[in-house]
Design a protein around this motif. Structure first.
Motif, PDB file in Angstrom:
ATOM      1  N   ARG A  87       9.871  -0.468  73.006  1.00 24.03           N
ATOM      2  CA  ARG A  87      11.292  -0.807  72.857  1.00 24.03           C
ATOM      3  C   ARG A  87      11.895  -1.220  74.207  1.00 24.03           C
ATOM      4  O   ARG A  87      12.705  -2.146  74.277  1.00 24.03           O
ATOM      5  N   ILE A  90      10.714  -4.771  75.096  1.00 24.26           N
ATOM      6  CA  ILE A  90      11.363  -5.770  74.230  1.00 24.26           C
ATOM      7  C   ILE A  90      12.825  -5.957  74.621  1.00 24.26           C
ATOM      8  O   ILE A  90      13.322  -7.094  74.723  1.00 24.26           O
ATOM      9  N   CYS A  91      13.557  -4.860  74.834  1.00 19.98           N
ATOM     10  CA  CYS A  91      14.963  -4.953  75.239  1.00 19.98           C
ATOM     11  C   CYS A  91      15.106  -5.652  76.588  1.00 19.98           C
ATOM     12  O   CYS A  91      16.028  -6.448  76.793  1.00 19.98           O
ATOM     13  N   GLY A  94      14.454  -9.450  76.085  1.00 19.14           N
ATOM     14  CA  GLY A  94      15.590 -10.062  75.404  1.00 19.14           C
ATOM     15  C   GLY A  94      16.811 -10.181  76.292  1.00 19.14           C
ATOM     16  O   GLY A  94      17.471 -11.228  76.326  1.00 19.14           O
ATOM     17  N   ARG A 144      19.434  -3.815  65.538  1.00 19.33           N
ATOM     18  CA  ARG A 144      18.177  -4.565  65.659  1.00 19.33           C
ATOM     19  C   ARG A 144      18.268  -5.943  65.033  1.00 19.33           C
ATOM     20  O   ARG A 144      17.864  -6.948  65.641  1.00 19.33           O
ATOM     21  N   TRP A 145      18.805  -6.016  63.803  1.00 25.59           N
ATOM     22  CA  TRP A 145      18.909  -7.309  63.130  1.00 25.59           C
ATOM     23  C   TRP A 145      19.906  -8.210  63.835  1.00 25.59           C
ATOM     24  O   TRP A 145      19.708  -9.438  63.918  1.00 25.59           O
ATOM     25  N   HIS A 147      20.698  -8.171  67.092  1.00 25.71           N
ATOM     26  CA  HIS A 147      20.134  -8.607  68.369  1.00 25.71           C
ATOM     27  C   HIS A 147      19.054  -9.670  68.150  1.00 25.71           C
ATOM     28  O   HIS A 147      19.102 -10.756  68.740  1.00 25.71           O
ATOM     29  N   SER A 148      18.099  -9.369  67.302  1.00 26.65           N
ATOM     30  CA  SER A 148      16.995 -10.311  67.071  1.00 26.65           C
ATOM     31  C   SER A 148      17.485 -11.587  66.389  1.00 26.65           C
ATOM     32  O   SER A 148      17.012 -12.696  66.688  1.00 26.65           O
ATOM     33  N   LEU A 151      19.338 -13.786  68.962  1.00 30.69           N
ATOM     34  CA  LEU A 151      18.372 -14.374  69.889  1.00 30.69           C
ATOM     35  C   LEU A 151      17.593 -15.512  69.212  1.00 30.69           C
ATOM     36  O   LEU A 151      17.341 -16.558  69.826  1.00 30.69           O
ATOM     37  N   GLY A 152      17.234 -15.307  67.950  1.00 29.21           N
ATOM     38  CA  GLY A 152      16.545 -16.363  67.210  1.00 29.21           C
ATOM     39  C   GLY A 152      17.417 -17.581  67.017  1.00 29.21           C
ATOM     40  O   GLY A 152      16.961 -18.728  67.168  1.00 29.21           O
ATOM     41  N   THR A 194      25.070 -10.701  72.127  1.00 30.99           N
ATOM     42  CA  THR A 194      23.808  -9.982  72.380  1.00 30.99           C
ATOM     43  C   THR A 194      23.969  -8.985  73.522  1.00 30.99           C
ATOM     44  O   THR A 194      23.336  -7.936  73.515  1.00 30.99           O
ATOM     45  N   GLN A 201      21.944  -0.857  72.388  1.00 31.16           N
ATOM     46  CA  GLN A 201      20.532  -0.689  72.063  1.00 31.16           C
ATOM     47  C   GLN A 201      19.799   0.071  73.162  1.00 31.16           C
ATOM     48  O   GLN A 201      18.977   0.941  72.895  1.00 31.16           O
TER      49      GLN A 201
END
Length: 208
Positions: A87, A90-91, A94, A144-145, A147-148, A151-152, A194, A201
């Motif tokens: 985690r 990944i954080c 990002g 999580r959703w 943030h991801s 970013l997507g 984000t 997060q």
């Protein structure tokens, strides 16, 4: 610009002398065994909110301190377990990617077509809705959703920006410049969102 920078930042030095006005986190104090300070702050919170604290508050806090006492390893604690380390990485990736794009847009605002000051104003204006967007989405669909997903979305929009950039100063495509400005605002708004989610997060990750 140097004088403007000094005038705008210098008053913030006053906040350095207000640190004693901010109470410490009771949870953090409890995990560090500082139960007296935690109880004092909790009693103040109860008084401010007009709530009567439980009679056995001291007993509860001391019991909780024993159960939640942790040995701090500093930053190494972020890698104390495989899941926590994953985690953290990944954080970090990002957040770094978002910060890189954010500051590249700000630094290169003079390369955008049109009035530089107006472009800077519009990019700054996008941050307010971005902060609100991050807050609302995090509460609605989770951190999580949010943030991801943002970013997507930024990856897609940034890819479109790269494709349009080569036509920005082409006289045959005058419509490209406003589109680029709009897409930059979208990217900056999403990055602001984000950032809001990333801070939450990271705190949540460290507590886990």
């Amino acid at each position: 610009w140097k004088i403007i920078k000094i005038v705008s930042v210098a008053p913030l030095a006053l906040f350095f002398f207000t640190w004693k006005m901010l109470p410490e986190s009771p949870r953090w104090l409890v995990t560090k065994g500082k139960t007296k300070e935690a109880i004092k702050i909790l009693l103040k919170i109860a008084e401010t909110n007009g709530v009567r604290p439980p009679a056995d508050l001291k007993v509860r806090i001391e019991k909780l301190a024993i159960e939640t006492k942790e040995d701090s390893m500093g930053y190494l604690s972020l890698f104390s377990r495989p899941a926590l380390a994953t985690r953290t990485v990944i954080c970090t990736i990002g957040f770094t990617a978002s910060a890189f794009i954010y500051y590249q847009i700000v630094i290169n605002v003079s390369n955008m077509a049109g009035n530089t000051f107006l472009n800077m104003f519009l990019l700054g204006l996008a941050e307010g809705p971005g902060n609100m967007l991050g807050f609302l989405l995090a509460n609605k669909i989770g951190r999580r959703w949010t943030h991801s997903g943002l970013l997507g979305l930024n990856t897609i929009v940034f890819g479109i920006l790269i494709g349009f950039a080569q036509y920005q100063r082409d006289p045959a495509t005058p419509w490209v410049s406003p589109v680029i400005s709009f897409l930059c605002m979208v990217v900056k708004m999403n990055i602001s969102a984000t950032f809001v989610v990333a801070y939450i997060q990271v705190v949540n990750t460290t507590l886990k």
